[in-house]
Scaffold this motif. Sequence first.
Motif, mmCIF file in Angstrom:
data_model
loop_
_atom_site.group_PDB
_atom_site.id
_atom_site.type_symbol
_atom_site.label_atom_id
_atom_site.label_comp_id
_atom_site.label_asym_id
_atom_site.label_seq_id
_atom_site.Cartn_x
_atom_site.Cartn_y
_atom_site.Cartn_z
ATOM 1 N N UNK A 278 48.926 38.390 -40.564
ATOM 2 C CA UNK A 278 48.269 38.483 -38.798
ATOM 3 C C UNK A 278 49.595 38.950 -37.854
ATOM 4 N N UNK A 279 49.105 39.209 -36.886
ATOM 5 C CA UNK A 279 49.976 40.191 -36.184
ATOM 6 C C UNK A 279 51.032 39.386 -36.069
ATOM 7 N N UNK A 280 52.613 39.269 -35.237
ATOM 8 C CA UNK A 280 53.563 38.739 -35.004
ATOM 9 C C UNK A 280 53.259 37.661 -33.822
ATOM 10 N N UNK A 281 53.594 36.645 -34.238
ATOM 11 C CA UNK A 281 53.757 35.725 -32.460
ATOM 12 C C UNK A 281 52.175 34.602 -32.556
ATOM 13 N N UNK A 282 51.251 34.948 -33.677
ATOM 14 C CA UNK A 282 49.762 34.582 -33.664
ATOM 15 C C UNK A 282 50.052 32.916 -34.665
ATOM 16 N N UNK A 283 49.597 31.767 -34.074
ATOM 17 C CA UNK A 283 49.496 30.628 -34.292
ATOM 18 C C UNK A 283 48.337 30.347 -35.981
ATOM 19 N N UNK A 284 48.960 29.636 -36.844
ATOM 20 C CA UNK A 284 47.806 28.849 -37.381
ATOM 21 C C UNK A 284 46.705 28.645 -36.570
ATOM 22 N N UNK A 285 47.329 28.190 -35.632
ATOM 23 C CA UNK A 285 45.252 27.461 -35.310
ATOM 24 C C UNK A 285 44.486 28.419 -34.604
ATOM 25 N N UNK A 286 44.964 29.487 -34.229
ATOM 26 C CA UNK A 286 44.241 31.270 -34.047
ATOM 27 C C UNK A 286 43.943 31.247 -35.180
ATOM 28 N N UNK A 287 44.741 31.476 -36.394
ATOM 29 C CA UNK A 287 44.149 32.291 -37.560
ATOM 30 C C UNK A 287 42.572 31.652 -38.489
ATOM 31 N N UNK A 288 42.807 30.218 -37.725
ATOM 32 C CA UNK A 288 41.978 29.024 -38.338
ATOM 33 C C UNK A 288 40.172 29.277 -36.941
ATOM 34 N N UNK A 289 41.177 29.552 -36.461
ATOM 35 C CA UNK A 289 39.977 29.375 -35.699
ATOM 36 C C UNK A 289 39.334 30.781 -35.585
ATOM 37 N N UNK A 290 39.482 31.958 -36.025
ATOM 38 C CA UNK A 290 39.453 33.080 -35.721
ATOM 39 C C UNK A 290 38.408 33.410 -37.215
ATOM 40 N N UNK A 291 39.306 32.712 -38.083
ATOM 41 C CA UNK A 291 38.609 32.244 -39.714
ATOM 42 C C UNK A 291 37.137 31.702 -39.268
ATOM 43 N N UNK A 292 36.334 30.523 -38.229
ATOM 44 C CA UNK A 292 35.530 29.665 -37.902
ATOM 45 C C UNK A 292 34.673 30.539 -37.236
ATOM 46 N N UNK A 293 35.048 31.114 -36.220
ATOM 47 C CA UNK A 293 34.193 32.465 -35.968
ATOM 48 C C UNK A 293 33.836 33.930 -36.881
ATOM 49 N N UNK A 294 34.201 33.824 -37.973
ATOM 50 C CA UNK A 294 34.116 35.306 -38.954
ATOM 51 C C UNK A 294 32.587 34.532 -39.746
ATOM 52 N N UNK A 295 32.838 32.962 -39.630
ATOM 53 C CA UNK A 295 32.214 32.120 -40.422
ATOM 54 C C UNK A 295 31.175 31.877 -39.688
ATOM 55 N N UNK A 296 31.340 31.885 -38.821
ATOM 56 C CA UNK A 296 30.131 32.205 -38.206
ATOM 57 C C UNK A 296 28.754 33.426 -38.069
ATOM 58 N N UNK A 297 29.360 34.245 -37.668
ATOM 59 C CA UNK A 297 29.598 35.478 -37.886
ATOM 60 C C UNK A 297 28.364 36.077 -39.451
ATOM 61 N N UNK A 298 29.194 35.380 -40.267
ATOM 62 C CA UNK A 298 28.833 35.561 -41.852
ATOM 63 C C UNK A 298 27.151 34.939 -41.351
ATOM 64 N N UNK A 299 26.888 33.493 -40.690
ATOM 65 C CA UNK A 299 26.045 32.629 -41.130
ATOM 66 C C UNK A 299 24.957 33.203 -40.375
ATOM 67 N N UNK A 300 25.568 33.924 -39.159
ATOM 68 C CA UNK A 300 24.215 34.835 -38.073
ATOM 69 C C UNK A 300 23.406 36.501 -38.999
ATOM 70 N N UNK A 301 24.943 36.491 -39.623
ATOM 71 C CA UNK A 301 24.628 38.009 -40.341
ATOM 72 C C UNK A 301 22.983 37.433 -41.238
ATOM 73 N N UNK A 302 23.706 36.168 -42.197
ATOM 74 C CA UNK A 302 22.588 36.011 -43.172
ATOM 75 C C UNK A 302 20.799 35.746 -42.213
ATOM 76 N N UNK A 303 21.159 34.979 -41.048
ATOM 77 C CA UNK A 303 20.154 34.203 -40.138
ATOM 78 C C UNK A 303 19.341 35.901 -40.010
ATOM 79 N N UNK A 304 19.927 37.079 -39.759
ATOM 80 C CA UNK A 304 19.094 38.118 -39.252
ATOM 81 C C UNK A 304 18.941 38.919 -40.480
ATOM 82 N N UNK A 305 19.123 38.095 -41.610
ATOM 83 C CA UNK A 305 18.669 38.619 -43.141
ATOM 84 C C UNK A 305 17.475 37.801 -43.167
ATOM 85 N N UNK A 306 17.503 36.668 -42.839
ATOM 86 C CA UNK A 306 16.337 36.248 -43.171
ATOM 87 C C UNK A 306 15.013 36.954 -42.258
#
Length: 148
Positions: A17-45
């Motif tokens: 994580x870059x300096x100054x980035x909060x845990x909440x921001x990292x969690x939010x981007x983790x959730x966004x990444x997971x959502x994108x992975x789900x979209x990738x699976x939907x696209x594969x389907x």
Amino acid sequence: MNNEHTDDKPTDPSHRRPDGVSDTTVRALGALSEALETVERARGSLYAFHQLTGGADLKLDEALEQLRAAGHDAQADLLEREIVGRNVIPGHWTFQIIEAYNTHYYQPFTDIEARIRRELLDGRRHVYEAEMKETRRTHGRPGHTPGP
């Protein structure tokens, strides 16, 4: 001793994580990444749907041939006229559904996900997952190294 077993350096900088980035921001981007992975699976389907439907349409040629060989021309004509080459939804073959999905949902989603990562994590990917790996691995153990 093998360096693989003793390498306790934390995750490479591209996943920190870059300096100054909060845990909440990292969690939010983790959730966004997971959502994108789900979209990738939907696209594969969608691609699986496209290939299965296209394969079924081509398989109809065999059914038509066999119906005609068995003397069932009227049924073969009905199948050929009504089903072979039919749109799967009004006005669309499966490739058109994929194109519309890619244009109207997938590409905007991936563009915005990348933009948010650039704005909040200097473009770094999988920071949440890298931090999870760092906390869950057993330091100094084979198979638990931070990187390749």
